[in-house]
Design a protein around this motif. Sequence first.
Motif, mmCIF file in Angstrom:
data_model
loop_
_atom_site.group_PDB
_atom_site.id
_atom_site.type_symbol
_atom_site.label_atom_id
_atom_site.label_comp_id
_atom_site.label_asym_id
_atom_site.label_seq_id
_atom_site.Cartn_x
_atom_site.Cartn_y
_atom_site.Cartn_z
ATOM 1 N N ALA A 182 0.920 -1.158 -0.410
ATOM 2 C CA ALA A 182 0.432 0.116 0.102
ATOM 3 C C ALA A 182 0.861 1.050 0.206
ATOM 4 C CB ALA A 182 -1.000 -0.160 1.309
ATOM 5 N N LEU A 183 1.733 0.949 0.775
ATOM 6 C CA LEU A 183 2.842 2.475 0.830
ATOM 7 C C LEU A 183 3.360 2.581 -1.234
ATOM 8 C CD1 LEU A 183 4.088 4.212 2.407
ATOM 9 C CD2 LEU A 183 6.137 2.845 2.498
ATOM 10 N N LYS A 184 3.342 1.308 -1.424
ATOM 11 C CA LYS A 184 4.115 1.877 -2.451
ATOM 12 C C LYS A 184 3.088 2.226 -3.874
ATOM 13 C CE LYS A 184 8.106 -1.896 -2.091
ATOM 14 N NZ LYS A 184 9.008 -2.695 -3.065
ATOM 15 N N LYS A 185 1.764 2.154 -3.151
ATOM 16 C CA LYS A 185 1.101 2.555 -4.145
ATOM 17 C C LYS A 185 0.957 3.776 -3.262
ATOM 18 C CE LYS A 185 -1.361 -1.599 -5.493
ATOM 19 N NZ LYS A 185 -2.953 -1.868 -6.232
ATOM 20 N N ALA A 186 0.448 4.640 -2.599
ATOM 21 C CA ALA A 186 0.469 5.780 -1.964
ATOM 22 C C ALA A 186 2.015 6.854 -1.845
ATOM 23 C CB ALA A 186 0.021 5.527 -0.412
ATOM 24 N N GLN A 187 2.496 6.513 -2.433
ATOM 25 C CA GLN A 187 4.198 7.520 -2.175
ATOM 26 C C GLN A 187 3.496 8.227 -4.030
ATOM 27 O OE1 GLN A 187 7.833 5.536 -1.037
ATOM 28 N NE2 GLN A 187 9.092 7.085 -1.689
ATOM 29 N N PRO A 188 3.674 7.551 -5.242
ATOM 30 C CA PRO A 188 3.356 7.410 -6.755
ATOM 31 C C PRO A 188 2.160 8.336 -6.623
ATOM 32 C CG PRO A 188 3.691 5.100 -6.195
ATOM 33 C CD PRO A 188 3.583 5.763 -5.121
ATOM 34 N N ALA A 189 0.806 8.119 -5.957
ATOM 35 C CA ALA A 189 -0.449 9.263 -5.972
ATOM 36 C C ALA A 189 0.174 10.205 -5.128
ATOM 37 C CB ALA A 189 -0.963 8.435 -5.182
ATOM 38 N N LEU A 190 0.478 10.190 -3.912
ATOM 39 C CA LEU A 190 1.577 12.103 -3.316
ATOM 40 C C LEU A 190 1.976 12.597 -4.734
ATOM 41 C CD1 LEU A 190 1.553 10.398 0.168
ATOM 42 C CD2 LEU A 190 0.464 12.100 -0.587
ATOM 43 N N ALA B 117 2.701 16.767 1.658
ATOM 44 C CA ALA B 117 3.068 15.460 1.147
ATOM 45 C C ALA B 117 4.128 14.463 1.799
ATOM 46 C CB ALA B 117 3.205 15.459 0.000
ATOM 47 N N SER B 118 5.323 15.666 1.613
ATOM 48 C CA SER B 118 6.661 15.015 2.365
ATOM 49 C C SER B 118 6.293 14.533 3.494
ATOM 50 C CB SER B 118 7.739 16.081 2.108
ATOM 51 O OG SER B 118 8.693 15.487 3.632
ATOM 52 N N ARG B 119 5.794 15.773 4.788
ATOM 53 C CA ARG B 119 5.375 15.161 6.303
ATOM 54 C C ARG B 119 4.450 13.405 6.287
ATOM 55 N NH1 ARG B 119 2.867 19.783 7.556
ATOM 56 N NH2 ARG B 119 0.431 18.631 6.620
ATOM 57 N N LYS B 120 3.380 13.701 6.068
ATOM 58 C CA LYS B 120 2.962 12.600 5.416
ATOM 59 C C LYS B 120 3.112 11.171 4.762
ATOM 60 C CE LYS B 120 -2.108 14.498 4.394
ATOM 61 N NZ LYS B 120 -2.449 13.864 5.350
ATOM 62 N N LEU B 121 4.433 11.157 3.540
ATOM 63 C CA LEU B 121 5.121 10.376 3.545
ATOM 64 C C LEU B 121 6.203 9.638 4.220
ATOM 65 C CD1 LEU B 121 5.794 10.526 0.192
ATOM 66 C CD2 LEU B 121 4.863 8.591 0.851
ATOM 67 N N SER B 122 6.673 10.766 5.171
ATOM 68 C CA SER B 122 7.318 10.364 6.436
ATOM 69 C C SER B 122 6.918 9.444 7.746
ATOM 70 C CB SER B 122 8.300 11.764 6.929
ATOM 71 O OG SER B 122 8.853 11.541 7.613
ATOM 72 N N LEU C 157 4.251 7.830 7.480
ATOM 73 C CA LEU C 157 3.730 7.242 6.834
ATOM 74 C C LEU C 157 5.370 6.001 6.911
ATOM 75 C CD1 LEU C 157 1.000 7.962 4.465
ATOM 76 C CD2 LEU C 157 0.219 6.919 7.521
ATOM 77 N N ASN C 158 5.755 6.132 6.674
ATOM 78 C CA ASN C 158 7.069 5.299 5.920
ATOM 79 C C ASN C 158 7.361 4.406 8.071
ATOM 80 O OD1 ASN C 158 8.743 3.967 4.866
ATOM 81 N ND2 ASN C 158 9.535 6.032 4.173
ATOM 82 N N ALA C 159 7.467 5.554 8.622
ATOM 83 C CA ALA C 159 8.206 5.677 10.036
ATOM 84 C C ALA C 159 7.125 3.744 10.230
ATOM 85 C CB ALA C 159 8.132 6.149 10.696
ATOM 86 N N ARG C 160 5.445 4.511 9.765
ATOM 87 C CA ARG C 160 5.001 3.880 10.818
ATOM 88 C C ARG C 160 4.796 2.304 10.294
ATOM 89 N NH1 ARG C 160 -0.923 6.461 10.832
ATOM 90 N NH2 ARG C 160 -1.681 4.148 11.568
ATOM 91 N N VAL C 161 5.320 2.344 8.271
ATOM 92 C CA VAL C 161 5.612 0.924 8.414
ATOM 93 C C VAL C 161 6.857 0.672 8.622
ATOM 94 C CG1 VAL C 161 5.907 -0.190 5.797
ATOM 95 C CG2 VAL C 161 3.803 1.848 5.852
ATOM 96 N N LYS C 162 7.710 0.843 8.097
ATOM 97 C CA LYS C 162 8.986 0.538 9.753
ATOM 98 C C LYS C 162 9.134 -0.084 11.105
ATOM 99 C CE LYS C 162 12.247 2.270 6.452
ATOM 100 N NZ LYS C 162 13.782 3.546 6.278
ATOM 101 N N ALA C 163 8.138 0.727 11.954
ATOM 102 C CA ALA C 163 8.308 0.242 12.858
ATOM 103 C C ALA C 163 7.397 -1.418 12.899
ATOM 104 C CB ALA C 163 7.474 1.443 13.887
ATOM 105 N N MET C 164 6.643 -1.460 12.340
ATOM 106 C CA MET C 164 6.137 -2.695 12.613
ATOM 107 C C MET C 164 6.949 -4.074 12.562
ATOM 108 S SD MET C 164 2.335 -2.546 9.453
ATOM 109 C CE MET C 164 1.696 -3.668 9.677
ATOM 110 N N ALA C 165 6.099 -4.940 12.869
ATOM 111 C CA ALA C 165 6.862 -6.336 13.666
ATOM 112 C C ALA C 165 6.779 -6.999 12.656
ATOM 113 C CB ALA C 165 6.720 -7.273 15.103
#
Length: 93
Positions: free
Chosen positions: A56-64, A78-83, A85-93
Amino acid sequence: YRKFQAMAQHKSAEKRARQTKKRTAVNRARRSKVRTAVKSLETAIASGDKAAATAALKKAQPALDKGVGKSAVKKRTASRKLSRLNARVKAMA
């Protein structure tokens, strides 16, 4: 805020009104696509599935990025949102 919409009095003003109407519709659709992409990423993160969230991140990034390029979304927003969201995805176990 005006209580009524003033009618255009000149040809050029009528044309600008038509163009504004079209442009508003296009920008609204673009913003909607960005919001949909971000929302699908949010739900993927909430589900706890890292693979789905990454996809989903790979789809959201080009959309933003496209929203920024077409001036539907501000660059820093957009930069803030991506940053974040990316941190939240990376933090997932």
